[in-house]
Design a protein around this motif. Structure first.
Motif, PDB file in Angstrom:
ATOM      1  N   SER A 186      47.062  32.199  33.746  1.00  0.00           N
ATOM      2  CA  SER A 186      46.018  31.313  34.273  1.00  0.00           C
ATOM      3  C   SER A 186      44.696  31.494  33.539  1.00  0.00           C
ATOM      4  N   ASN A 187      44.687  32.380  32.584  1.00  0.00           N
ATOM      5  CA  ASN A 187      43.491  32.637  31.766  1.00  0.00           C
ATOM      6  C   ASN A 187      42.286  33.040  32.615  1.00  0.00           C
ATOM      7  N   LYS A 188      42.525  33.946  33.506  1.00  0.00           N
ATOM      8  CA  LYS A 188      41.412  34.486  34.299  1.00  0.00           C
ATOM      9  C   LYS A 188      40.424  35.162  33.352  1.00  0.00           C
ATOM     10  N   PRO A 189      39.140  34.950  33.541  1.00  0.00           N
ATOM     11  CA  PRO A 189      38.171  35.616  32.651  1.00  0.00           C
ATOM     12  C   PRO A 189      38.407  37.125  32.617  1.00  0.00           C
ATOM     13  N   TYR A 190      38.316  37.662  31.433  1.00  0.00           N
ATOM     14  CA  TYR A 190      38.624  39.073  31.226  1.00  0.00           C
ATOM     15  C   TYR A 190      37.769  39.977  32.106  1.00  0.00           C
ATOM     16  N   ASP A 191      36.499  39.650  32.278  1.00  0.00           N
ATOM     17  CA  ASP A 191      35.651  40.524  33.083  1.00  0.00           C
ATOM     18  C   ASP A 191      36.086  40.513  34.542  1.00  0.00           C
ATOM     19  N   ASP A 192      36.560  39.359  35.027  1.00  0.00           N
ATOM     20  CA  ASP A 192      37.055  39.303  36.410  1.00  0.00           C
ATOM     21  C   ASP A 192      38.305  40.152  36.565  1.00  0.00           C
ATOM     22  N   MET A 193      39.153  40.055  35.560  1.00  0.00           N
ATOM     23  CA  MET A 193      40.400  40.814  35.607  1.00  0.00           C
ATOM     24  C   MET A 193      40.116  42.324  35.656  1.00  0.00           C
ATOM     25  N   VAL A 194      39.209  42.736  34.803  1.00  0.00           N
ATOM     26  CA  VAL A 194      38.872  44.162  34.761  1.00  0.00           C
ATOM     27  C   VAL A 194      38.207  44.583  36.068  1.00  0.00           C
ATOM     28  N   ARG A 195      37.374  43.703  36.585  1.00  0.00           N
ATOM     29  CA  ARG A 195      36.707  44.009  37.853  1.00  0.00           C
ATOM     30  C   ARG A 195      37.741  44.208  38.967  1.00  0.00           C
ATOM     31  N   GLU A 196      38.701  43.315  39.032  1.00  0.00           N
ATOM     32  CA  GLU A 196      39.718  43.419  40.076  1.00  0.00           C
ATOM     33  C   GLU A 196      40.562  44.679  39.915  1.00  0.00           C
ATOM     34  N   LEU A 197      40.729  45.089  38.701  1.00  0.00           N
ATOM     35  CA  LEU A 197      41.491  46.319  38.457  1.00  0.00           C
ATOM     36  C   LEU A 197      40.674  47.553  38.818  1.00  0.00           C
ATOM     37  N   LEU A 198      39.454  47.588  38.305  1.00  0.00           N
ATOM     38  CA  LEU A 198      38.596  48.761  38.522  1.00  0.00           C
ATOM     39  C   LEU A 198      38.330  49.015  39.988  1.00  0.00           C
ATOM     40  N   ALA A 199      38.067  47.948  40.710  1.00  0.00           N
ATOM     41  CA  ALA A 199      37.639  48.099  42.105  1.00  0.00           C
ATOM     42  C   ALA A 199      38.747  47.696  43.065  1.00  0.00           C
ATOM     43  N   ALA A 200      39.987  47.873  42.647  1.00  0.00           N
ATOM     44  CA  ALA A 200      41.114  47.444  43.486  1.00  0.00           C
ATOM     45  C   ALA A 200      41.140  48.218  44.797  1.00  0.00           C
ATOM     46  N   THR A 201      41.481  47.519  45.854  1.00  0.00           N
ATOM     47  CA  THR A 201      41.622  48.154  47.168  1.00  0.00           C
ATOM     48  C   THR A 201      42.820  47.538  47.886  1.00  0.00           C
ATOM     49  N   GLY A 202      43.325  48.262  48.870  1.00  0.00           N
ATOM     50  CA  GLY A 202      44.426  47.741  49.674  1.00  0.00           C
ATOM     51  C   GLY A 202      45.755  48.331  49.252  1.00  0.00           C
ATOM     52  N   THR A 203      46.808  47.537  49.433  1.00  0.00           N
ATOM     53  CA  THR A 203      48.150  48.001  49.068  1.00  0.00           C
ATOM     54  C   THR A 203      48.626  47.269  47.820  1.00  0.00           C
ATOM     55  N   VAL A 204      49.639  47.829  47.207  1.00  0.00           N
ATOM     56  CA  VAL A 204      50.129  47.251  45.954  1.00  0.00           C
ATOM     57  C   VAL A 204      50.663  45.832  46.188  1.00  0.00           C
ATOM     58  N   ILE A 205      51.409  45.652  47.264  1.00  0.00           N
ATOM     59  CA  ILE A 205      52.006  44.337  47.484  1.00  0.00           C
ATOM     60  C   ILE A 205      50.918  43.289  47.729  1.00  0.00           C
ATOM     61  N   ALA A 206      49.894  43.658  48.498  1.00  0.00           N
ATOM     62  CA  ALA A 206      48.840  42.685  48.803  1.00  0.00           C
ATOM     63  C   ALA A 206      47.860  42.536  47.649  1.00  0.00           C
ATOM     64  N   ASN A 207      47.709  43.570  46.857  1.00  0.00           N
ATOM     65  CA  ASN A 207      46.725  43.553  45.779  1.00  0.00           C
ATOM     66  C   ASN A 207      47.258  44.419  44.631  1.00  0.00           C
ATOM     67  N   PRO A 208      48.084  43.832  43.785  1.00  0.00           N
ATOM     68  CA  PRO A 208      48.832  44.634  42.804  1.00  0.00           C
ATOM     69  C   PRO A 208      48.022  45.568  41.893  1.00  0.00           C
ATOM     70  N   PRO A 209      46.761  45.241  41.526  1.00  0.00           N
ATOM     71  CA  PRO A 209      46.076  46.203  40.649  1.00  0.00           C
ATOM     72  C   PRO A 209      45.886  47.576  41.280  1.00  0.00           C
ATOM     73  N   VAL A 210      46.100  47.663  42.595  1.00  0.00           N
ATOM     74  CA  VAL A 210      46.065  48.982  43.243  1.00  0.00           C
ATOM     75  C   VAL A 210      47.077  49.922  42.580  1.00  0.00           C
ATOM     76  N   ALA A 211      48.099  49.336  41.967  1.00  0.00           N
ATOM     77  CA  ALA A 211      49.136  50.153  41.328  1.00  0.00           C
ATOM     78  C   ALA A 211      48.536  51.057  40.254  1.00  0.00           C
ATOM     79  N   TRP A 212      47.438  50.627  39.647  1.00  0.00           N
ATOM     80  CA  TRP A 212      46.818  51.475  38.618  1.00  0.00           C
ATOM     81  C   TRP A 212      46.361  52.798  39.221  1.00  0.00           C
ATOM     82  N   TYR A 213      45.899  52.726  40.470  1.00  0.00           N
ATOM     83  CA  TYR A 213      45.451  53.950  41.130  1.00  0.00           C
ATOM     84  C   TYR A 213      46.617  54.829  41.563  1.00  0.00           C
ATOM     85  N   LYS A 214      47.797  54.275  41.528  1.00  0.00           N
ATOM     86  CA  LYS A 214      48.985  55.097  41.791  1.00  0.00           C
ATOM     87  C   LYS A 214      49.281  55.961  40.569  1.00  0.00           C
TER      88      LYS A 214
END
Lengths: 784, 753
Positions: free
Chosen positions: A389-417
């Motif tokens: 979907s060509n999400k802006p790179y800064d948004d993508m990184v933001r969602e990864l860096l500040a991920a919260t919740g569970t992996v299924i509901a918010n997959p970038p949380v997996a990075w914190y695993k």
């Protein structure tokens, strides 16, 4: 094997290797004490350039007073003189007395003298002062060993008649004064000249000037440390004498002294005529061609259409163009047909698959346990869908860096695993998204950089409020922002560091704010000096084999880009496009620079950093496996995935276990944030695998492969050969190739008993040989 | 000594130690593999199709676990009529039923169960819709095989393992299409991924979180829907209902109902108005409110913090309850109250109170190697707590979602209640889980299906609201004949209790829908609250490998079977109240009746029941029919009063699954053999008579031979089937070590002063 990179290995080992490398470099140099050429110290009479160009003979500033004159009465500074001498001599290198643990044979020094107070204790006080003999400095153990008058494993480091030896002896004789609190502070370091144009095979003497807080200016040329960023282009000796080689381009010499780093940038022009530049298509061409003109390196011609469509398909979508795509492209006569191919590839699912494969490897999407499967698939898919979907790179990184919740509901949380420790989080984020390696700074001041331990822990503080709650899923936590004022204690000083972006001042973050969001804000700010630069450099390397800064994740003052104007322009374009990744790919691949031929002309064959021609590179493991399957019309079967899944769409590393092909060709295990974990070099094992392995032979013999199917339906050999060339090389065979191939496939054969083999079998086997030959050709194995 | 020596040697030789550990692990593994966990219970797992449109009649097929001879298929909705499906001979088709949904049945989720040899099954969702429905009946795992859908439609299907299901539809440019895949919310194991592709098969948009996908077509023509599980799993357990409908551009997002998670049992508070009194003002930085308050809002946009300012007076006590997670959303509300300090520019906000998370009433499973709590979490990331106002003044309540830093999900709503104390309670119960062997990690549905002579336990938990601390009485009305319930009380101040259901040895098979309620006094008023039942959506034998999905079910059905008896019954030797004087010992005579062989000669028993839970564990030899245990009221410090206790432990019976089926299968074989033999004899006779038959009659005899041959073939086939069935049921009935929680019948004790 690929080049060494510290991020592929655990921190302690990584640091150790970095230090060892540095130490070996120091030790490899002739020690200054042995070299008794004292007239180098002034810098004014040592330029031995053979160049007629005055630039390279520029004399150091004569106005600056040289305070380092023999004066036995002058108090010698431990901080500003003794420690730098020990550093220059390599005594406090990681391989010697700064070795982790307890130094060398019980004598420990801090790495590169970053902790002078500790060094003083070790030298002057430890062991009841056994290393020092004030009444007879020459008999001090320190100097006896350093001058090799007593057996010393490190050999001769300070010749007894050298100035450095005398200075230390003088310091001892003066009563071992520690001037840590009173010594003037180094406020600036300057190298003269700062930049220059050096002819090939010429020399340039550098002069290094240190300015202290008490206005004292010292010529520290012979006690500073020098290192070239590309020794194939220029070497530098321990006294700062630069020697250029035969290769033209940009080269830099890093000069370090007392924790500061300055750089001498040199252009080494080739001076060839650059008359027929292709018309510039965008700012990339402007910058690249200007650089080539400055260096006198004429670019190669623009590649042909077949080469282009194959190259760009492999680079954007990680696959060969289909025979139909090749035919359509060949029939298209529009002037924008290359741009249209780029557009089509950017909207393809394979673009998202291929780049997700690249990113998830660096984001450590690794399967260590069967229960990792769901989170790995979710995380991979999240990356892939964002790219699609060509999400802006800064948004993508933001969602990864500040991920919260569970992996299924918010997959970038997996990075914190995968990355659990705040220190590891900061290191990965710095290296991956900022191109800055912070690993060393955890334990000591970064030897090549300005980053201190405080900088390190200030960055770690951004991750200090990551809270975790257990879930029903084994090994998985819910991630949340734990209310509280962020801070992380410096392990050495115990002082709690507040969140501070690199190279910036600390920010006030309330207990309610998630500090990671502030980190993301800082990263994506247009003025951030690292974020966009790191990404464009990383992507540039993806398409050109070599980053403008190399390695791509080691951005620092002492490692300048080969084309700063181009890097700056790319960065600006990326920011202005709202961090649009597809636009970045578009602007790169539609440039004339990207479309230059691999074939060098008579002037640019030596160039390996200015993009005067396209640098070919071996297909990466997954792409090669898919290409082989594409050629044969097959698909490799991967566990748990639908039939037809391409290797570039594999969500994690677990598939390497079942695929010797992927392992042999270097598919990474997703353990490192560094792209260098992927092995891109060639090896004998790879050659043998293509020649003899069961899986390759099995594919050739597979009755379902397209050639066997064609043969069964009676398709003419010539048509089959043409089709194979279209798929493998995006071109048709030339007359000679076609004649040779036809002759080979129709060649009769005898069996072991001398009986002629029946023609259908012969034809099938000969075609297998032909495919094997095509697959083993460089034209197939390389993107070119 | 040999072992000691081995240890010493192995310490010196790491390789030996490793070998030893490997061997030990393998041995343990083999032991573990050889042992099953929990006696079989009936579980309804799939219904195909999983629902239907109101006003239609259609056939459904059911499948499940341990369901022999299903006699009833029950759907708990008055508008749904179920009848057995008969074949052309009028015989019921096994596991197939005809379902009629009344025209006026509202769209929604209802629950289905079966009653079979072992009793009442676990529940499974059945959906009622008001859209046209189809059931996929062709392979559609390639784009070329895509099943064409007409809009609107609901398609019932299940995934193929390692495959993608393809559908196609004709889109009109500019139209809005809404695509949703019901799966987890209707008990499927599928984690759905929906991808919309263009006519060339290029991915356009993807939805992976189970939410509806709103798609506005950019061009006319064929579009594809790709549907698969996140990890490409498939099989009958991965069923789904794919809804495709066209919506007006400004139409709200349709609601797709789903089962409720366990944690939602404590929501809403009794008597809460359906609609909130006020809504969050999304345009205001700070919203002024007055207490009490009932506010609806949402955690949107990302990192949203909603701030409410109010006045409060010293001495007031307010109870604050926030619901969001309990709506089934993935949110984690956090709340902070601050007090204003200073005036004008000097005004500052000083932290007063932070509230987060409703604790689970019992410690839940940590999913570690060994059992350390039930796999049901009655807690929530929502908030329930008290605010005692120490000083009069202005206060601010800040509310945010700890999971919402970057997530932009407008449907993440919340409801904030600030009220004066309204003490109350909510109660939930589930089949008891306990450690059955070392490292047991099972998460099984445990329907209340009793075996004659058996006792099963339900764990009952409560969430207490607004300081309510009273005793909670539990009541079960309408139990099947022969079934009694004991332990019907959650003591004052406690969060948990155990309820025992006991079936008499001579209980008659049957089931009933039971009313399970909790009662207490709030002031002078007696209140009654429903006890909500939890179950696992799927039986999971190893929760390391698969995530358990517990949920709430409607109603509570209890059954008893006489086809099997409980492995053992432990009871007091006499059914009476046992009296003991306070401070003295009660020598309790017990009787043990075993009905199976067991692995291991001894069972270790612990004690349930207030006052006696510290009674030391004691062993009973399974060959001892009249054991005893001595309860020391002095050591246990039991005050005078009435008590009910029970003993529990783990036994490993050599369980045989339905041994009667073997006998029946053997009889069937005999019958089939006899029939085949008789036919063979008849055939032989007729064939022998052929030679002597006159030419004009030969055709008739040959016709007779042909008919007999046909019958003989059928009889042979029946014999083959009967033989095959015997093998199946014999294998199934072979003794198998099965670890099971065993519970004594309750014992009544009176401690005299």
């Amino acid at each position: 094997m690929g080049r060494w990179n510290p991020s592929r290995i655990p921190r302690a080992i990584g640091c150790l290797i970095a230090i060892l490398t540095l130490s070996l470099a120091l030790l490899a140099n002739e020690t200054p004490s042995i070299n008794t050429t004292e007239n180098n110290t002034s810098g004014t009479d040592t330029t031995v350039s053979e160049s007629p160009d005055n630039t390279s003979n520029a004399p150091p500033n004569p106005q600056r007073p040289d305070t380092q004159r023999p004066d036995t009465q002058r108090p010698v500074s431990f901080i500003n003189e003794v420690v730098p001498i020990l550093t220059k001599a390599g005594c406090n290198a990681g391989t010697c007395h700064a070795k982790a643990g307890n130094g060398q044979n019980g004598f420990a020094l801090s790495l590169l003298g970053f902790e002078p107070k500790e060094d003083y204790t070790h030298i002057a006080l430890e062991g009841r002062g056994r290393r020092i003999f004030v009444s007879s400095p020459d008999h001090s153990l320190l100097l006896m060993k350093a001058s090799n008058r007593l057996p010393h494993r490190g050999g001769l480091r300070l010749a007894p008649d050298s100035e450095d030896y005398k200075l230390i002896a003088q310091w001892i004789a003066q009563g071992l004064k520690y001037d840590g609190e009173t010594a003037s502070k180094l406020v600036s370091l300057e190298v003269q000249p700062q930049r220059g144009i050096l002819p090939r095979n010429s020399r340039q003497q550098l002069k290094t000037i240190a300015t202290y807080s008490d206005q004292q200016v010292r010529d520290v040329t012979n006690i500073a440390l020098y290192e070239s960023n590309d020794s194939s282009m220029a070497t530098v000796d321990h006294n700062g004498l630069v020697q250029t080689q035969d290769i033209p381009g940009k080269v830099s010499i890093m000069v370090r002294f007392q924790g500061r780093v300055v750089v001498f940038d040199a252009s080494v022009p080739q001076g060839s005529p650059v008359d027929n530049l292709p018309p510039s298509k965008n700012f990339i061409d402007d910058a690249v061609f200007a650089n080539l003109k400055e260096l006198g390196i004429p670019p190669s011609t623009i590649c042909d259409d077949s080469t282009f469509i194959r190259r760009v398909s492999l680079d954007i979508a990680g696959r060969l163009p289909t025979a139909e795509e090749v035919s359509q492209f060949q029939q298209d006569t529009s002037s924008t047909r290359r741009d249209q191919v780029v557009e089509r590839l950017l909207t393809s699912s394979e673009y998202a698959d291929f780049f997700a494969n690249k990113w998830t490897a660096m984001l450590k999407n690794r399967r260590d346990d069967a229960s990792d499967m769901i989170s790995n698939f979710a995380f991979y898919s999240w990356v892939r869908d964002n790219l699609l979907s060509n999400k802006p790179y800064d948004d993508m990184v933001r969602e990864l860096l500040a991920a919260t919740g569970t992996v299924i509901a918010n997959p970038p949380v997996a990075w914190y695993k995968r990355v659990k420790d705040p220190k590891q989080q900061l290191e990965d984020v710095a290296q991956l998204f900022l191109g800055v390696r912070m690993q060393c700074a955890q334990c000591h001041h970064h030897p090549f950089e300005r980053w201190s331990q405080d900088d390190y822990y200030s960055m770690a503080a951004f991750f200090s409020q990551v809270g975790r709650k257990p879930t029903a899923t084994r090994g998985e936590d819910m991630i949340f922002h734990k209310r509280g004022v962020a801070g992380y204690a410096n392990a050495k000083t115990g002082v709690v560091q507040r969140p501070t972006p690199l190279g910036s001042t600390s920010v006030t973050i309330t207990a309610d704010e998630d500090p990671r969001l502030r980190l993301a804000d800082w990263m994506s700010a247009p003025e951030n000096p690292f974020f966009a630069r790191s990404l464009v450099n990383r992507y540039w390397k993806h398409f050109f084999k070599r980053g403008l800064i190399e390695p791509e994740d080691d951005i620092r003052d002492s490692n300048p880009p080969s084309n700063p104007q181009l890097l700056m322009a790319l960065e600006k374009h990326f920011i202005q496009s709202d961090f649009n990744l597809k636009e970045l790919v578009r602007v790169i691949t539609t440039s004339q620079t990207y479309q230059l031929s691999t074939v060098p002309n008579e002037f640019n064959a030596n160039d390996m950093q200015n993009y005067s021609h396209y640098y070919p590179r071996r297909l990466q493991a997954e792409v090669l496996l898919d290409s082989l399957d594409d050629l044969l019309g097959l698909r490799t079967d991967f566990p748990n995935l639908p039939s037809g899944t391409r290797a570039i769409a594999l969500p994690d590393n677990s598939y390497n276990n079942a695929s010797p092909f992927l392992r042999v060709f270097g598919r990474p295990e997703n353990e490192s944030v560094c792209e260098c974990e992927r092995i891109q070099s060639s090896s004998l094992a790879q050659s043998l695998h293509l020649m003899n392995s069961g899986d390759v032979k099995g594919k050739l013999a597979n009755g379902s492969n397209r050639v066997n199917q064609w043969l069964q339906t009676g398709k003419a050999s010539q048509e089959i050969i043409v089709e194979l060339y279209r798929i493998a090389f995006a071109r048709e065979p030339n007359e000679k190739e076609l004649t040779t191939a036809l002759a080979y496939v129709n060649e009769p054969k005898l069996d072991a008993n001398g009986t002629p083999i029946d023609p259908p079998r012969i034809l099938r086997e000969n075609f297998h040989d032909l495919i094997w030959a095509l697959v083993n050709s460089k034209e197939f194995l390389f993107n070119h | 000594m040999l072992f000691n020596r081995f240890q010493l040697n192995s310490l010196k030789r790491p390789s030996s130690l490793c070998l030893f550990i490997v061997c030990l692990s393998l041995a343990m593994e083999m032991t573990a593999l050889a042992q099953s966990v929990c006696l079989p219970l009936p579980r309804l797992l799939t219904i195909t199709p999983m629902g239907g449109r109101a006003g239609t009649t259609f056939d459904v097929t059911i499948a499940g676990e341990n369901q022999d001879d299903v006699s009833e298929f029950l759907i708990d909705h008055p508008g749904i009529k179920v009848t057995a499906k008969l074949n052309e001979t009028g015989t019921p088709v096994p596991n197939t039923f005809s379902v009629s949904i009344a025209e006026n049945a509202p769209a929604g989720l209802v629950e289905a169960r079966t009653f079979s040899r072992l009793g009442i099954s676990s529940a499974r969702i059945f959906s009622i819709s008001n859209l046209p429905e189809v059931t996929r009946n062709q392979t559609n795992t390639t784009r070329e095989q895509a099943l064409a859908l007409m809009v609107p439609v609901i398609c019932n299907a299940s995934l193929t393992n390692r495959a993608i299901d393809y559908y196609s539809f004709q889109a009109v440019a500019g139209k809005r299409y809404n695509i949703h895949c019901s799966s987890r919310g209707i008990d499927s194991k599928m984690e759905p991924v929906i991808t919309i592709c263009d006519a060339q098969g290029r991915d356009l948009v993807v939805e992976r979180k189970g939410a509806p996908l709103d798609f506005i077509a950019k061009q006319d023509g064929l579009h594809y829907i790709k549907l698969h599980d996140l990890t490409f799993r498939g099989g009958i357990e991965f069923f789904y209902r794919l809804t495709l409908q066209e919506l007006a551009a400004d139409a709200p997002q349709p609601t797709f109902l789903a089962t409720r998670p366990i944690r939602s049992f404590s929501w809403p508070p009794t008597g809460l108005a359906e609609n909130p009194a006020t809504f969050e003002d999304e345009t205001a930085n700070v919203q002024t409110i007055t207490l009490p308050a009932d506010i609806a809002g949402r955690f949107f946009p990302a990192a949203d913090v909603d701030v409410f300012e109010f006045s409060a007076q010293a001495g007031e006590t307010w109870w604050i309850e926030i619901a969001s997670d309990r709506f089934g959303l993935n949110t984690d509300p956090a709340m902070l109250i601050q007090k204003a300090s200073g005036e004008g520019e000097q005004r500052q906000w000083v932290d007063v109170l932070e509230l987060a998370d409703i604790s689970s009433p019992v410690k839940t499973s940590s999913n570690g190697y060994a059992y350390d709590g039930p796999p049901f979490d009655g807690g929530s990331t929502d908030i329930l707590g008290k605010f005692e106002v120490k000083e009069s003044g202005s206060y601010r309540l800040s509310l945010n979602d700890l999971f919402g830093g970057t997530r932009k999900e407008p449907l993440n709503k919340y409801r904030l209640l600030i009220r004066r104390a309204q003490p109350d309670f909510a109660v939930a119960a589930w089949g008891l889980h306990a450690e059955l062997r070392n490292g047991d990690r099972n998460a099984l549905s445990k329907p209340a299906a009793l075996r004659a002579g058996g006792t099963i336990a339900f764990e009952v938990v409560t969430v207490r609201r607004d300081g309510f601390d009273g005793e909670i009485e539990l009541a079960l009305k309408g139990l099947p004949t022969g079934v009694t319930a004991t332990g019907l009380k959650i003591p004052a101040g406690k969060m948990r209790s155990i309820v025992l259901l006991t079936a008499a040895e001579n209980a008659v098979a049957g089931w009933s829908q039971v009313e399970f309620v909790a009662k207490s006094k709030l002031g002078d008023q007696e209140v009654v609250r429903p006890v909500q039942i939890g179950q696992m959506a799927w039986p999971i034998v190893d929760s390391w490998g698969e995530i358990p999905h517990p949920r709430l079910v409607h109603g509570f059905a209890v059954s008893v079977t006489s086809s099997e008896a409980a492995p053992l019954t432990l009871s007091a030797r006499e059914n009476r109240v046992w009296e003991v004087k306070q401070g003295e010992k009660l020598q309790l005579p017990l009787q043990l009746k075993t009905r199976m062989e067991f692995s291991g000669a001894v069972v270790n028993w612990k004690t349930w029941g207030a006052g006696f839970e510290n009674h030391p564990a004691f062993n009973i030899n399974l060959s001892e029919p009249l054991p005893e245990t001595t309860l020391d009221t002095k050591t246990l410090n039991v005050p005078a009063g009435e008590y009910t206790i029970a003993f529990y432990g783990v036994a490993v019976p050599k369980f045989r699954y339905d041994p009667n089926s073997v006998i029946k299968a053997q009889e069937d074989i005999k019958q089939a053999e006899a029939q085949a033999a008789a036919l063979a004899e008849d055939l032989k006779k007729v064939q022998e008579s052929l030679a002597a038959t006159a030419a004009e009659n030969k055709a008739a005899v040959e016709q007779q031979i042909a008919e007999l041959n046909g019958k003989k073939q059928l009889a042979d086939m029946a014999l083959q089937n009967a033989t095959s069935k015997l093998k199946t049921v014999s294998d199934r009935a072979a003794p198998r070590d099965t670890a099971e929680i065993v519970i004594s019948e309750p014992v009544s004790i009176r401690v005299l002063p």
